[in-house]
Write a protein that holds these residues in place. Structure first.
Motif, PDB file in Angstrom:
ATOM      1  N   TRP A  59      10.232  59.477  11.576  1.00 41.10           N
ATOM      2  CA  TRP A  59      11.322  59.123  12.485  1.00 41.10           C
ATOM      3  C   TRP A  59      10.890  59.199  13.952  1.00 41.10           C
ATOM      4  O   TRP A  59      11.085  58.266  14.714  1.00 41.10           O
ATOM      5  CB  TRP A  59      12.539  60.037  12.241  1.00 41.10           C
ATOM      6  N   ARG A  60      10.305  60.298  14.330  1.00 46.58           N
ATOM      7  CA  ARG A  60       9.956  60.512  15.747  1.00 46.58           C
ATOM      8  C   ARG A  60       8.844  59.583  16.209  1.00 46.58           C
ATOM      9  O   ARG A  60       8.936  58.973  17.278  1.00 46.58           O
ATOM     10  CB  ARG A  60       9.576  61.967  15.966  1.00 46.58           C
ATOM     11  N   VAL A  61       7.779  59.440  15.441  1.00 43.26           N
ATOM     12  CA  VAL A  61       6.642  58.614  15.871  1.00 43.26           C
ATOM     13  C   VAL A  61       6.919  57.125  15.709  1.00 43.26           C
ATOM     14  O   VAL A  61       6.380  56.308  16.456  1.00 43.26           O
ATOM     15  CB  VAL A  61       5.332  58.996  15.136  1.00 43.26           C
ATOM     16  N   ARG A  62       7.790  56.764  14.768  1.00 47.14           N
ATOM     17  CA  ARG A  62       8.123  55.358  14.553  1.00 47.14           C
ATOM     18  C   ARG A  62       8.913  54.783  15.719  1.00 47.14           C
ATOM     19  O   ARG A  62       8.771  53.614  16.063  1.00 47.14           O
ATOM     20  CB  ARG A  62       8.913  55.219  13.242  1.00 47.14           C
ATOM     21  N   GLY A  63       9.757  55.613  16.325  1.00 49.08           N
ATOM     22  CA  GLY A  63      10.571  55.136  17.434  1.00 49.08           C
ATOM     23  C   GLY A  63      11.737  54.285  16.960  1.00 49.08           C
ATOM     24  O   GLY A  63      12.043  54.215  15.775  1.00 49.08           O
ATOM     25  N   SER A  64      12.383  53.614  17.925  1.00 49.62           N
ATOM     26  CA  SER A  64      13.586  52.853  17.609  1.00 49.62           C
ATOM     27  C   SER A  64      13.733  51.645  18.526  1.00 49.62           C
ATOM     28  O   SER A  64      13.420  51.715  19.712  1.00 49.62           O
ATOM     29  CB  SER A  64      14.821  53.760  17.761  1.00 49.62           C
ATOM     30  N   LYS A  65      14.236  50.568  17.959  1.00 50.88           N
ATOM     31  CA  LYS A  65      14.564  49.386  18.757  1.00 50.88           C
ATOM     32  C   LYS A  65      15.857  49.613  19.531  1.00 50.88           C
ATOM     33  O   LYS A  65      16.211  48.822  20.391  1.00 50.88           O
ATOM     34  CB  LYS A  65      14.710  48.161  17.846  1.00 50.88           C
ATOM     35  N   SER A  66      16.572  50.697  19.208  1.00 51.53           N
ATOM     36  CA  SER A  66      17.862  50.998  19.832  1.00 51.53           C
ATOM     37  C   SER A  66      17.754  51.772  21.142  1.00 51.53           C
ATOM     38  O   SER A  66      18.769  52.038  21.771  1.00 51.53           O
ATOM     39  CB  SER A  66      18.744  51.804  18.867  1.00 51.53           C
ATOM     40  N   THR A  67      16.553  52.164  21.536  1.00 48.45           N
ATOM     41  CA  THR A  67      16.390  52.876  22.801  1.00 48.45           C
ATOM     42  C   THR A  67      15.624  51.982  23.781  1.00 48.45           C
ATOM     43  O   THR A  67      14.771  51.186  23.371  1.00 48.45           O
ATOM     44  CB  THR A  67      15.620  54.200  22.623  1.00 48.45           C
ATOM     45  N   ALA A  68      15.917  52.129  25.054  1.00 48.21           N
ATOM     46  CA  ALA A  68      15.307  51.286  26.093  1.00 48.21           C
ATOM     47  C   ALA A  68      13.784  51.415  26.115  1.00 48.21           C
ATOM     48  O   ALA A  68      13.074  50.426  26.324  1.00 48.21           O
ATOM     49  CB  ALA A  68      15.888  51.633  27.460  1.00 48.21           C
ATOM     50  N   ASP A  69      13.286  52.620  25.890  1.00 47.59           N
ATOM     51  CA  ASP A  69      11.835  52.840  25.956  1.00 47.59           C
ATOM     52  C   ASP A  69      11.147  52.811  24.589  1.00 47.59           C
ATOM     53  O   ASP A  69       9.947  53.056  24.490  1.00 47.59           O
ATOM     54  CB  ASP A  69      11.529  54.151  26.679  1.00 47.59           C
ATOM     55  N   GLY A  70      11.915  52.534  23.528  1.00 45.96           N
ATOM     56  CA  GLY A  70      11.326  52.459  22.189  1.00 45.96           C
ATOM     57  C   GLY A  70      11.108  53.809  21.523  1.00 45.96           C
ATOM     58  O   GLY A  70      10.564  53.878  20.427  1.00 45.96           O
ATOM     59  N   SER A  71      11.536  54.892  22.185  1.00 50.89           N
ATOM     60  CA  SER A  71      11.375  56.220  21.581  1.00 50.89           C
ATOM     61  C   SER A  71      12.395  56.412  20.462  1.00 50.89           C
ATOM     62  O   SER A  71      13.341  55.635  20.317  1.00 50.89           O
ATOM     63  CB  SER A  71      11.557  57.308  22.647  1.00 50.89           C
ATOM     64  N   ALA A  72      12.191  57.452  19.683  1.00 54.17           N
ATOM     65  CA  ALA A  72      13.091  57.748  18.573  1.00 54.17           C
ATOM     66  C   ALA A  72      14.509  57.971  19.093  1.00 54.17           C
ATOM     67  O   ALA A  72      14.708  58.635  20.110  1.00 54.17           O
ATOM     68  CB  ALA A  72      12.605  58.984  17.824  1.00 54.17           C
ATOM     69  N   HIS A  73      15.489  57.408  18.408  1.00 51.81           N
ATOM     70  CA  HIS A  73      16.881  57.556  18.821  1.00 51.81           C
ATOM     71  C   HIS A  73      17.394  58.914  18.340  1.00 51.81           C
ATOM     72  O   HIS A  73      17.384  59.190  17.139  1.00 51.81           O
ATOM     73  CB  HIS A  73      17.740  56.432  18.241  1.00 51.81           C
ATOM     74  N   PRO A  74      17.852  59.769  19.260  1.00 51.41           N
ATOM     75  CA  PRO A  74      18.274  61.120  18.867  1.00 51.41           C
ATOM     76  C   PRO A  74      19.468  61.145  17.910  1.00 51.41           C
ATOM     77  O   PRO A  74      19.647  62.114  17.181  1.00 51.41           O
ATOM     78  CB  PRO A  74      18.623  61.796  20.192  1.00 51.41           C
ATOM     79  N   GLU A  75      20.273  60.082  17.877  1.00 48.28           N
ATOM     80  CA  GLU A  75      21.423  60.049  16.984  1.00 48.28           C
ATOM     81  C   GLU A  75      21.088  59.443  15.620  1.00 48.28           C
ATOM     82  O   GLU A  75      21.964  59.284  14.778  1.00 48.28           O
ATOM     83  CB  GLU A  75      22.582  59.283  17.622  1.00 48.28           C
ATOM     84  N   MET A  76      19.801  59.115  15.418  1.00 45.79           N
ATOM     85  CA  MET A  76      19.369  58.526  14.144  1.00 45.79           C
ATOM     86  C   MET A  76      18.264  59.370  13.502  1.00 45.79           C
ATOM     87  O   MET A  76      17.431  58.867  12.777  1.00 45.79           O
ATOM     88  CB  MET A  76      18.884  57.092  14.376  1.00 45.79           C
ATOM     89  N   GLN A  77      18.283  60.669  13.791  1.00 46.25           N
ATOM     90  CA  GLN A  77      17.255  61.588  13.302  1.00 46.25           C
ATOM     91  C   GLN A  77      17.229  61.646  11.775  1.00 46.25           C
ATOM     92  O   GLN A  77      16.167  61.702  11.164  1.00 46.25           O
ATOM     93  CB  GLN A  77      17.545  62.974  13.896  1.00 46.25           C
ATOM     94  N   LEU A  78      18.410  61.653  11.171  1.00 43.40           N
ATOM     95  CA  LEU A  78      18.526  61.690   9.712  1.00 43.40           C
ATOM     96  C   LEU A  78      19.387  60.526   9.254  1.00 43.40           C
ATOM     97  O   LEU A  78      20.400  60.218   9.874  1.00 43.40           O
ATOM     98  CB  LEU A  78      19.181  62.993   9.246  1.00 43.40           C
TER      99      LEU A  78
END
Length: 184
Positions: A59-78
């Motif tokens: 989750w953390r290293v994959r990141g997210s398309k939902s954040t501006a910087d591509g980092s992991a989205h804190p509300e999508m941890q699980l």
């Protein structure tokens, strides 16, 4: 195993069992770690961590398309899915992990029962349901069928959170398959 995709009618017929999901105390039926893209490890025990989410998951290293910087989205941890829903869609427990969720629990995940902000105790950990919607994607449709994606993303499917919910870790701890999941 030759698994056929269920029709809308077959999926809707499964709602009766889904409506029987426990409201206040459920159980963890499966824990899945995703160490890398398209890799799954079914675990009997796992650690949930404030920073890492499910320890060993990408989750953390994959990141997210939902954040501006591509980092992991804190509300999508699980990512959590009702085990009755995945049992219906997958038709075989060996296929549950294909959904891509980390936790499969026997509990009513509906908006009415678990609105955003609801906290759940499981094992020695505490998690909080987040407002970020959990929706099906192309991979989900490919694995479970077009009728399945329409079913989980329908107005009723969204209200019941048939595709599941997102959560974040509030208190680190250890969880095991079979542990109770309690609203607190």
């Amino acid at each position: 195993m030759n698994t056929k995709y269920l029709s809308t009618e077959e999926l809707e017929a499964g709602l009766e069992d889904i409506y029987l999901s426990p409201k206040d105390e459920g159980r963890i039926n499966m824990i899945v770690c995703r160490p890398d893209d398209d890799k799954r490890e079914v675990l009997s025990e796992a650690k949930l961590d404030l920073t890492e989410g499910l320890v060993g998951d990408n989750w953390r290293v994959r990141g997210s398309k939902s954040t501006a910087d591509g980092s992991a989205h804190p509300e999508m941890q699980l990512n959590i899915m009702n085990s009755r829903v995945i049992a219906l869609l997958a038709q075989d427990q060996e296929r549950w992990q294909l959904a891509g969720d980390q936790l499969f629990i026997d509990m009513d995940l509906s908006d009415k029962n678990l609105p955003a902000g609801t906290r759940l105790a499981l094992g020695t950990a505490i998690i909080e349901i987040t407002a970020k919607p959990h929706t099906g994607c192309k991979k989900f449709a490919a694995r479970f069928g077009q009728d399945a994606i329409k079913f989980v993303n329908s107005p009723l499917g969204k209200e019941l959170h048939l595709r599941g919910v997102n959560a974040r870790v509030i208190q680190s701890g250890t969880i095991q398959v079979g542990d109770a999941v309690k609203k607190i």
